[in-house]
Design a protein around this motif. Structure first.
Motif, PDB file in Angstrom:
ATOM      1  N   ARG A 133     -98.615  34.406  43.169  1.00 38.39           N
ATOM      2  CA  ARG A 133     -97.902  35.553  42.588  1.00 38.39           C
ATOM      3  C   ARG A 133     -97.337  35.255  41.191  1.00 38.39           C
ATOM      4  NH1 ARG A 133     -98.225  40.617  44.954  1.00 38.39           N
ATOM      5  NH2 ARG A 133     -98.273  40.417  47.199  1.00 38.39           N
ATOM      6  N   THR A 134     -97.302  36.302  40.369  1.00 34.21           N
ATOM      7  CA  THR A 134     -96.584  36.248  39.101  1.00 34.21           C
ATOM      8  C   THR A 134     -95.147  36.623  39.432  1.00 34.21           C
ATOM      9  OG1 THR A 134     -98.575  36.916  37.933  1.00 34.21           O
ATOM     10  CG2 THR A 134     -96.487  37.270  36.772  1.00 34.21           C
ATOM     11  N   SER A 191     -96.863  31.761  38.392  1.00 34.87           N
ATOM     12  CA  SER A 191     -95.948  31.542  37.261  1.00 34.87           C
ATOM     13  C   SER A 191     -94.597  32.149  37.618  1.00 34.87           C
ATOM     14  CB  SER A 191     -96.490  32.192  35.978  1.00 34.87           C
ATOM     15  OG  SER A 191     -96.456  33.602  36.110  1.00 34.87           O
ATOM     16  N   VAL A 192     -93.569  31.682  36.908  1.00 29.34           N
ATOM     17  CA  VAL A 192     -92.220  32.222  37.134  1.00 29.34           C
ATOM     18  C   VAL A 192     -91.590  32.552  35.786  1.00 29.34           C
ATOM     19  CG1 VAL A 192     -89.950  31.852  38.178  1.00 29.34           C
ATOM     20  CG2 VAL A 192     -91.958  30.710  39.160  1.00 29.34           C
ATOM     21  N   LEU A 218     -90.067  27.891  43.561  1.00 28.18           N
ATOM     22  CA  LEU A 218     -91.128  28.909  43.623  1.00 28.18           C
ATOM     23  C   LEU A 218     -92.488  28.297  43.258  1.00 28.18           C
ATOM     24  CD1 LEU A 218     -89.153  31.853  41.977  1.00 28.18           C
ATOM     25  CD2 LEU A 218     -90.010  31.812  44.330  1.00 28.18           C
ATOM     26  N   MET A 219     -92.503  27.472  42.221  1.00 27.39           N
ATOM     27  CA  MET A 219     -93.767  26.824  41.838  1.00 27.39           C
ATOM     28  C   MET A 219     -94.242  25.899  42.956  1.00 27.39           C
ATOM     29  SD  MET A 219     -94.697  28.164  39.017  1.00 27.39           S
ATOM     30  CE  MET A 219     -96.050  27.160  38.434  1.00 27.39           C
ATOM     31  N   ALA A 237     -89.542  24.692  34.983  1.00 29.03           N
ATOM     32  CA  ALA A 237     -90.827  25.270  35.400  1.00 29.03           C
ATOM     33  C   ALA A 237     -90.949  26.728  34.957  1.00 29.03           C
ATOM     34  CB  ALA A 237     -90.939  25.174  36.913  1.00 29.03           C
ATOM     35  N   LEU A 238     -89.925  27.244  34.281  1.00 26.77           N
ATOM     36  CA  LEU A 238     -89.969  28.647  33.847  1.00 26.77           C
ATOM     37  C   LEU A 238     -91.011  28.830  32.750  1.00 26.77           C
ATOM     38  CD1 LEU A 238     -86.190  29.588  33.513  1.00 26.77           C
ATOM     39  CD2 LEU A 238     -87.841  30.692  35.043  1.00 26.77           C
ATOM     40  N   LYS A 239     -91.819  29.851  32.894  1.00 28.79           N
ATOM     41  CA  LYS A 239     -92.788  30.172  31.836  1.00 28.79           C
ATOM     42  C   LYS A 239     -92.038  30.753  30.633  1.00 28.79           C
ATOM     43  CE  LYS A 239     -96.598  33.374  31.110  1.00 28.79           C
ATOM     44  NZ  LYS A 239     -97.986  33.358  31.461  1.00 28.79           N
TER      45      LYS A 239
END
Ligand code: R5P
Length: 311
Positions: free
Chosen positions: A211-212, A240-241, A233-234, A262-264
Motif C-alpha cells: 500500500r501507498t 511507501s509512507v 509500516l515499512m 523511512a518516510l518518503k
C-alpha cells in the motif's frame, strides 16, 4: 476589516493579506531592553473588525504574550470586534489532567485570550475538537484536510492508497481524511508497552502490504511518533509512507530524524514559521494554508458560513 500580526509568522500573515487584497495594519510589536513586549498600533482601528494573526509556536510564551498584548492594545483602541487568528494553538496538548496535581494549560490559555479581550477565535486543526469548548466565545476550528486531500489525490492518487493513523488517538482525523479520498481503507498504528521499562511494540491494525500509506496527524514535534510508525509500516510491507501533518513543530533534532527516516515525504502546512533546517530538508514539503485562513476571515467578516468551506 483589518489584519494585524504579531511576529510569530509574518510570511503567513502577509500571504493572508495578499489573499484578502488588504494591507497589513501598520503596527509595531517589539521588545523593550528587558524583553518586555510593547505594541503600538500606528493607524486608527476605532470601530474596526480586527483579526490578529499569531501562532503560539516556539518561543511559545513570548508569542502568547505578544498575542495577549496585541489584543489588549486593540481593545483599548476601541476596535469593534477582535478575532485571535491562531494558525497554531500552542499548549493544546495539555488539554486534560494526565495525573493528579497537574494543570490543564490549554484551558488556562483559552481563559487568558478571552480575558485579554478577544471576541472570537479562529484556529486550525486543534489538537482536540473539544478545545473549542474551552473558549466561551465563538471559536472556529478550520480543517487542513481538504487542502491535504487535493494534494494527496494529485500526487499519490490511485487504487492502492491507505490512510494511516499513527496512534489510536488520531483515528477520527484519519477517518475524515479517508472519507475525502473516496473512502480509502484505514490502518492504525497501535503502540503498546506491556510493562514499564519494556520497549514499545508497534502493532499495525490493517493490512498495509503493497500500500501507498498516507499518515495523518495534527502535530509533528520530536518526530518520534511518525518516524517510528513509518518504520513499522515499512516493516509490515507498505510500498511507501508519506505523512501529512498540520503543524510542523519540529523541535530539537526532529528535522534530521525525518531526513533519516523511512518516510518518503513529510508534508506540513505553514501554520508555524519554518526554521532554516526545515527549509533545507529535501524530505519536507510545506503547503500553504493562507487561502484557507484568508477565506475564513473573509466569511467571518461578511457574517457568512465558515463551515460550508468544508462541505
Ligand atoms: C499527540 O497526541 C499528537 O497528535 C502528536 O502525535 C504528537 O504530538 C507528536 O509528537 P512527537 O513528534 O514528539 O512524537
Amino acid at each position: 476589516m483589518k489584519i494585524m500580526a504579531g511576529n510569530s509568522n509574518l510570511p503567513l500573515a502577509r500571504a493572508i493579506t495578499g489573499y484578502l487584497e488588504t494591507p497589513l495594519t501598520d503596527a509595531s510589536v517589539r521588545r523593550f531592553a528587558d524583553e518586555e513586549v510593547f505594541v503600538e498600533i500606528h493607524e486608527n482601528v476605532r470601530g474596526e473588525d480586527v483579526f490578529v494573526v499569531q501562532s503560539t509556536s516556539y518561543p511559545t510564551n513570548d508569542n502568547l504574550m505578544e498575542l495577549l498584548i496585541c489584543i489588549d492594545a486593540l481593545r483599548r483602541a476601541s476596535a469593534k470586534r477582535i478575532t485571535a487568528v491562531m494558525p497554531y494553538f500552542g499548549y493544546a496538548r495539555q488539554d486534560r489532567k494526565p495525573g493528579p496535581r497537574t494543570p490543564i494549560s490549554a484551558k488556562l490559555v483559552a481563559n487568558l485570550i478571552t480575558q485579554a479581550g478577544a471576541d472570537r477565535v479562529l484556529a486550525v486543526d486543534l489538537h482536540a475538537g473539544q478545545i473549542q469548548g474551552f473558549f466561551d466565545i465563538p471559536t472556529d476550528n478550520l480543517f487542513g484536510a481538504p487542502v491535504m486531500a487535493a494534494d494527496i489525490q494529485a500526487r499519490y492518487g490511485g487504487g492502492d492508497l491507505m490512510v494511516v493513523s499513527p496512534d489510536v488517538g488520531g483515528v477520527v482525523r484519519a477517518r475524515a481524511l479517508a472519507k475525502r479520498l473516496d473512502n480509502a481503507p484505514l490502518a492504525i498504528v497501535d503502540k503498546r508497552r506491556d510493562k514499564p521499562g519494556q520497549s514499545e511494540v508497534m502493532n499495525i491494525i490493517g493490512d498495509v502490504r503493497g500500500r501507498t500509506c498516507i499518515m495523518i496527524d495534527d502535530i509533528i514535534d520530536s518526530g518520534g511518533t511518525l518516524c517510528n510508525a513509518a518504520q513499522a509500516l515499512m516493516d509490515a510491507g507498505a510500498a511507501s509512507v508519506t505523512a501529512y501533518i498540520s503543524h510542523g513543530v519540529l523541535s530539537g533534532a526532529a528535522v534530521s530524524r525525518v531526513d533519516n527516516s523511512a518516510l518518503k515525504e513529510l508534508v506540513i502546512t505553514d501554520s508555524i514559521l519554518p526554521t532554516e533546517a526545515t527549509l533545507a530538508s529535501k524530505r519536507i514539503r510545506i503547503m500553504t494554508i493562507a487561502p484557507l485562513i484568508g477565506e475564513a476571515i473573509r466569511r467571518i467578516a461578511d457574517e457568512s458560513s465558515v463551515s460550508s468551506l468544508f462541505d
